[in-house]
Design an enzyme around this catalytic site. Sequence first.
Site, PDB file in Angstrom:
ATOM      1  N   LYS A 117       0.836  -1.208   0.000  1.00 44.18           N
ATOM      2  CA  LYS A 117       0.000   0.000   0.000  1.00 44.18           C
ATOM      3  C   LYS A 117       0.879   1.270   0.000  1.00 44.18           C
ATOM      4  O   LYS A 117       2.096   1.176  -0.004  1.00 44.18           O
ATOM      5  CB  LYS A 117      -0.956  -0.041   1.191  1.00 44.18           C
TER       6      LYS A 117
HETATM    7  C1  LIG Z   1      -5.139  -4.527   1.321  1.00 45.07           C
HETATM    8  C2  LIG Z   1      -6.605  -4.407   1.391  1.00 45.07           C
HETATM    9  C3  LIG Z   1      -7.332  -4.747   2.547  1.00 45.07           C
HETATM   10  C4  LIG Z   1      -6.735  -5.480   3.705  1.00 45.07           C
HETATM   11  O1  LIG Z   1      -5.659  -4.909   4.293  1.00 45.07           O
HETATM   12  P1  LIG Z   1      -4.592  -5.819   5.121  1.00 45.07           P
HETATM   13  O2  LIG Z   1      -3.769  -4.789   5.795  1.00 45.07           O
HETATM   14  O3  LIG Z   1      -3.870  -6.645   4.135  1.00 45.07           O
HETATM   15  O4  LIG Z   1      -5.392  -6.640   6.092  1.00 45.07           O
HETATM   16  C5  LIG Z   1      -8.689  -4.482   2.561  1.00 45.07           C
HETATM   17  N1  LIG Z   1      -9.321  -3.958   1.500  1.00 45.07           N
HETATM   18  C6  LIG Z   1      -8.668  -3.650   0.364  1.00 45.07           C
HETATM   19  C7  LIG Z   1      -9.428  -3.039  -0.769  1.00 45.07           C
HETATM   20  C8  LIG Z   1      -7.299  -3.885   0.271  1.00 45.07           C
HETATM   21  O5  LIG Z   1      -6.661  -3.609  -0.876  1.00 45.07           O
END
Ligand SMILES: *Cc1c(COP(=O)(O)O)cnc(C)c1O
Length: 331
Positions: free
Chosen positions: A132
């Site tokens: 992210k």
């Molecule tokens: C990455 C992601 C999540 C989950 O996040 P984590 O930190 O991996 O638990 C939830 N929703 C979306 C759209 C994502 O891309």
Amino acid sequence: MAVNSGTAALHSALFAAGIGPGDEVITTPLTFVATAAAVVHCGARPIFADIQSDGFNIDPEKIKAKIRRRTKAVIAVHFAGEPCDIRRIRSICKSNGLSLIEDAAHALGAVYRGKPVGSTGDLTTFSFHPVKHITTAEGGMITTQNPEWDRRMRMFRNHGMTADARQRVQTRSWKYDVLFPAFNYRLSDICAALGESQLAKLPVFLRKRKRIADEYRKRLREVDEIQLPADPREPDSAHAWHLFVIRILSKDVGLRDRIFERMRHRGIGVNVHYPPLHLLTCFRRRFGFKPGQFPNAERTFRQSISLPIFPAMTSADIDRVVAELKRSLVT
Ligand SMILES: *Cc1c(COP(=O)(O)O)cnc(C)c1O
């Protein structure tokens, strides 16, 4: 409020909104599995509403059509970092008494009508997974303006306890009560420190991502078979460019997969976001979803390829991706 993943952030937000067994939560089928899995973790049922025919985000009118007596909330995902039509979705939620949770895992730094995503509205969740915008190794966050929800989520991340360790030290008391069974969703201090240093770099990361997206769009504009991602339609809004998803427009249904294989074979880190959730065994089995139910999400999924986009990408990297993509369209 910080937690130890984006999934924990979604689960906490749904808990704050009071989602429980028997409730229904409307969300998009074109998202990462965690969005809908968090609904299932609350004992509730995910109800999918298809995406727009000309975009990647959930269609507000399709949300409206799915509202029933048991509907309690909507999770709107800002896909790839492009803000959803939040004004319309918020008004639908308001007039139907629904909570609105924004899954902004892709959208840290996105702007909607002059305001950063997450700075308005009921509950917004973020992820700090390494892929992210910024990372805490693993981590997440929920923003809200509602102090009662904030209080509930702070208990939810700490076993349902009425006082955390620091508060017990400060009050010189061992005393606490547990109001409900909950989880250890705390973000560690080490991860939080990493998050602070990452946050300082966010403006630079965002600028670099936008520069790469603009460069791709300039370089691929003339390729007929490719539909490029657009900037947000709303005024004073900005895409956060977590993903750069192109669509392959061709009658040849196998072309997307062949391009994908060719590019991977040539060492380009392309990806596909996402197999629509209603096609995954987990949701088909449990809730009886079937192929064909959400045609816009299915078509978009079949046509999509995500090109590499990350702040450290050089002009030479972009040149190479563009060249290999053009070559992969033919051989
Ligand atoms: C990455 C992601 C999540 C989950 O996040 P984590 O930190 O991996 O638990 C939830 N929703 C979306 C759209 C994502 O891309």
